[in-house]
Design a protein around this motif. Structure first.
Motif, PDB file in Angstrom:
ATOM      1  N   TRP A 158       0.817  -1.210   0.000  1.00  0.00           N
ATOM      2  CA  TRP A 158       0.000   0.000   0.000  1.00  0.00           C
ATOM      3  C   TRP A 158       0.855   1.267   0.000  1.00  0.00           C
ATOM      4  O   TRP A 158       0.372   2.338  -0.389  1.00  0.00           O
ATOM      5  CB  TRP A 158      -0.932  -0.014   1.205  1.00  0.00           C
ATOM      6  N   ASP A 159       2.064   1.165   0.481  1.00  0.00           N
ATOM      7  CA  ASP A 159       2.995   2.298   0.460  1.00  0.00           C
ATOM      8  C   ASP A 159       4.274   1.835  -0.209  1.00  0.00           C
ATOM      9  O   ASP A 159       5.009   1.017   0.343  1.00  0.00           O
ATOM     10  CB  ASP A 159       3.306   2.774   1.890  1.00  0.00           C
ATOM     11  N   ARG A 160       4.540   2.375  -1.379  1.00  0.00           N
ATOM     12  CA  ARG A 160       5.746   1.967  -2.114  1.00  0.00           C
ATOM     13  C   ARG A 160       6.209   3.129  -2.983  1.00  0.00           C
ATOM     14  O   ARG A 160       5.405   3.962  -3.402  1.00  0.00           O
ATOM     15  CB  ARG A 160       5.469   0.737  -2.980  1.00  0.00           C
ATOM     16  N   PRO A 161       7.505   3.187  -3.283  1.00  0.00           N
ATOM     17  CA  PRO A 161       8.002   4.259  -4.149  1.00  0.00           C
ATOM     18  C   PRO A 161       7.482   4.095  -5.574  1.00  0.00           C
ATOM     19  O   PRO A 161       7.412   2.968  -6.089  1.00  0.00           O
ATOM     20  CB  PRO A 161       9.529   4.068  -4.110  1.00  0.00           C
ATOM     21  N   GLU A 162       7.130   5.196  -6.198  1.00  0.00           N
ATOM     22  CA  GLU A 162       6.623   5.124  -7.571  1.00  0.00           C
ATOM     23  C   GLU A 162       7.649   4.527  -8.525  1.00  0.00           C
ATOM     24  O   GLU A 162       7.294   3.829  -9.477  1.00  0.00           O
ATOM     25  CB  GLU A 162       6.227   6.524  -8.055  1.00  0.00           C
ATOM     26  N   ASP A 163       8.930   4.774  -8.267  1.00  0.00           N
ATOM     27  CA  ASP A 163       9.987   4.268  -9.137  1.00  0.00           C
ATOM     28  C   ASP A 163      10.489   2.899  -8.717  1.00  0.00           C
ATOM     29  O   ASP A 163      11.465   2.392  -9.278  1.00  0.00           O
ATOM     30  CB  ASP A 163      11.161   5.252  -9.171  1.00  0.00           C
ATOM     31  N   GLY A 164       9.848   2.295  -7.729  1.00  0.00           N
ATOM     32  CA  GLY A 164      10.254   0.966  -7.274  1.00  0.00           C
ATOM     33  C   GLY A 164      11.532   0.996  -6.466  1.00  0.00           C
ATOM     34  O   GLY A 164      12.007   2.045  -6.031  1.00  0.00           O
ATOM     35  N   VAL A 165      12.102  -0.181  -6.245  1.00  0.00           N
ATOM     36  CA  VAL A 165      13.354  -0.352  -5.504  1.00  0.00           C
ATOM     37  C   VAL A 165      14.246  -1.280  -6.322  1.00  0.00           C
ATOM     38  O   VAL A 165      13.813  -2.365  -6.723  1.00  0.00           O
ATOM     39  CB  VAL A 165      13.105  -0.968  -4.106  1.00  0.00           C
ATOM     40  N   GLU A 166      15.477  -0.873  -6.564  1.00  0.00           N
ATOM     41  CA  GLU A 166      16.401  -1.729  -7.290  1.00  0.00           C
ATOM     42  C   GLU A 166      16.844  -2.899  -6.414  1.00  0.00           C
ATOM     43  O   GLU A 166      16.956  -2.772  -5.193  1.00  0.00           O
ATOM     44  CB  GLU A 166      17.610  -0.929  -7.763  1.00  0.00           C
ATOM     45  N   ILE A 167      17.092  -4.031  -7.064  1.00  0.00           N
ATOM     46  CA  ILE A 167      17.440  -5.271  -6.360  1.00  0.00           C
ATOM     47  C   ILE A 167      18.822  -5.731  -6.797  1.00  0.00           C
ATOM     48  O   ILE A 167      19.110  -5.816  -7.996  1.00  0.00           O
ATOM     49  CB  ILE A 167      16.408  -6.376  -6.646  1.00  0.00           C
ATOM     50  N   ALA A 168      19.676  -6.023  -5.830  1.00  0.00           N
ATOM     51  CA  ALA A 168      20.980  -6.626  -6.084  1.00  0.00           C
ATOM     52  C   ALA A 168      20.970  -8.032  -5.506  1.00  0.00           C
ATOM     53  O   ALA A 168      20.397  -8.264  -4.441  1.00  0.00           O
ATOM     54  CB  ALA A 168      22.094  -5.794  -5.451  1.00  0.00           C
ATOM     55  N   VAL A 169      21.594  -8.975  -6.191  1.00  0.00           N
ATOM     56  CA  VAL A 169      21.609 -10.367  -5.740  1.00  0.00           C
ATOM     57  C   VAL A 169      23.047 -10.856  -5.629  1.00  0.00           C
ATOM     58  O   VAL A 169      23.865 -10.629  -6.528  1.00  0.00           O
ATOM     59  CB  VAL A 169      20.805 -11.284  -6.685  1.00  0.00           C
ATOM     60  N   ALA A 170      23.343 -11.542  -4.522  1.00  0.00           N
ATOM     61  CA  ALA A 170      24.668 -12.105  -4.288  1.00  0.00           C
ATOM     62  C   ALA A 170      24.790 -13.453  -4.999  1.00  0.00           C
ATOM     63  O   ALA A 170      23.939 -14.331  -4.827  1.00  0.00           O
ATOM     64  CB  ALA A 170      24.907 -12.283  -2.791  1.00  0.00           C
ATOM     65  N   VAL A 171      25.841 -13.600  -5.798  1.00  0.00           N
ATOM     66  CA  VAL A 171      26.100 -14.856  -6.501  1.00  0.00           C
ATOM     67  C   VAL A 171      27.551 -15.256  -6.290  1.00  0.00           C
ATOM     68  O   VAL A 171      28.408 -14.445  -5.937  1.00  0.00           O
ATOM     69  CB  VAL A 171      25.792 -14.749  -8.010  1.00  0.00           C
ATOM     70  N   SER A 172      27.828 -16.548  -6.534  1.00  0.00           N
ATOM     71  CA  SER A 172      29.171 -17.059  -6.269  1.00  0.00           C
ATOM     72  C   SER A 172      29.715 -17.955  -7.363  1.00  0.00           C
ATOM     73  O   SER A 172      30.849 -18.422  -7.266  1.00  0.00           O
ATOM     74  CB  SER A 172      29.184 -17.841  -4.947  1.00  0.00           C
ATOM     75  N   GLY A 173      28.932 -18.229  -8.403  1.00  0.00           N
ATOM     76  CA  GLY A 173      29.400 -19.127  -9.448  1.00  0.00           C
ATOM     77  C   GLY A 173      28.550 -19.034 -10.694  1.00  0.00           C
ATOM     78  O   GLY A 173      27.543 -18.309 -10.744  1.00  0.00           O
ATOM     79  N   ALA A 174      28.958 -19.799 -11.719  1.00  0.00           N
ATOM     80  CA  ALA A 174      28.315 -19.703 -13.029  1.00  0.00           C
ATOM     81  C   ALA A 174      26.838 -20.059 -12.969  1.00  0.00           C
ATOM     82  O   ALA A 174      26.006 -19.438 -13.654  1.00  0.00           O
ATOM     83  CB  ALA A 174      29.043 -20.606 -14.022  1.00  0.00           C
TER      84      ALA A 174
END
Length: 327
Positions: A158-174
């Protein structure tokens, strides 16, 4: 490049973390990342306040720096729909300065809810579903979802930024690169591996996605006295050399104590720059920009000496790093 400061919740209490965050912004750091744990790795670290309360307070005492979780596990302690709500609220409180960093988690923190610890392949499957759920909710969907790992029933933010939120994901391999490059906005990884960065960039290009940021983290232990720095780094941070495979699976601080019993102070000093020499710190950060990283956050080890680091070393360190880094 952007250079950040780490709010290490495992080694400081919540009020001190908020104070450090304000100081770090004044000293010129570009962004601040917060760990999100239920346990410290070692009893000597002594803390683990709730990261999201700390970040909410930090959003109110800072104006310029980006804020980020580094990283939140959205699969066991937290349901992904709840993580989406947290992220949306942080996006609003920070006036769009928040990035949601996500990862598959560590047994040390997730075991507290009393569920079994899944194997790595299952954890990645859970994280993939979680990212889809979080993304849909942040995009404003009224979401009902019935997946292999999670169910969501008529959820909405119900309350969120109009431009959304960017997401970063931690990875460790192919395998994790191919899985998460199409879903995330940015890459989080802890080792300066150029091949991993290249694989990530190639996977995004194959999916017609814009280049992403590559966000890393480097432990340091600045102190006016080198011997004191080495002792503190050994006491607080000797677990860091175990590697992700070990760190992800050990369930208790006792396990980390046992696993690091043979680690010597000189072993830690070989991997963590200790003492007053700022050039050693610059040399530790250099492999990250050489590998293609766009962002690096430093972890100043230990609560003791944190004020001294921010007051005496932070500004000259940033000046040296920025002078050495590529424009």
């Amino acid at each position: 490049m952007r250079f950040g400061y780490t709010l290490m919740t495992e080694q400081s209490g919540p009020k001190d973390l908020v104070r450090y965050a304000a100081q770090a912004e004044r000293r010129g750091f570009d962004f601040e990342v917060s760990s999100d744990h239920d346990f410290p790795w070692l009893d000597a670290m002594g803390h683990s306040p709730y990261a999201w309360s700390v970040l909410g307070a930090v959003a109110q005492v800072t104006e310029r720096v980006e804020l980020m979780t580094y990283v939140t596990c959205p699969t066991m302690r937290y349901h992904p729909a709840v993580v989406a709500q947290k992220a949306a609220t942080m996006g609003l409180l920070s006036d769009g300065r928040f990035i949601l960093g996500l990862g598959s988690g560590e047994n040390l923190n997730e075991h507290v809810v009393g569920e079994r610890w899944p194997a790595v392949g299952e954890r990645h499957g859970m994280l993939e579903e979680a990212v889809v759920i979080i993304r849909d909710l942040l995009d404003g969907e009224d979401l009902t979802f019935d997946g292999q790992h999670f169910r969501v029933d008529s959820a909405r933010l119900w309350d969120r930024p109009e431009d959304g939120v960017e997401i970063a994901v931690a990875v460790s391999g192919a395998q994790s690169v191919s899985r998460f490059a199409p879903l995330a906005d940015h890459l989080v990884t802890t080792e300066p591996e150029a091949a991993l960065v290249e694989q990530w960039s190639a996977a995004r290009a194959e999916n017609a996605l814009v280049p992403s940021r590559v966000i890393g983290q480097v432990p340091i232990c600045w102190d006016r006295d080198e011997a004191s720095a080495v002792a503190r780094a050994h006491e607080m941070f000797r677990w860091s050399g175990l590697g992700w495979g070990v760190n992800a699976d050990l369930p208790t601080t006792r396990g980390f104590e046992a696993a690091t019993a043979a680690v010597r102070p000189e072993d830690v000093a070989a991997s963590v720059p200790c003492g007053p020499d700022l050039d050693k710190i610059v040399a530790a950060v250099q492999p990250y920009w050489e590998a293609g990283f766009t962002d690096v956050a430093v972890v100043q080890v230990g609560d003791e000496g944190q004020d001294d680091f921010l007051d005496r070393a932070a500004e000259p360190l940033l000046e040296k790093i920025r002078a050495a880094a590529p424009s």
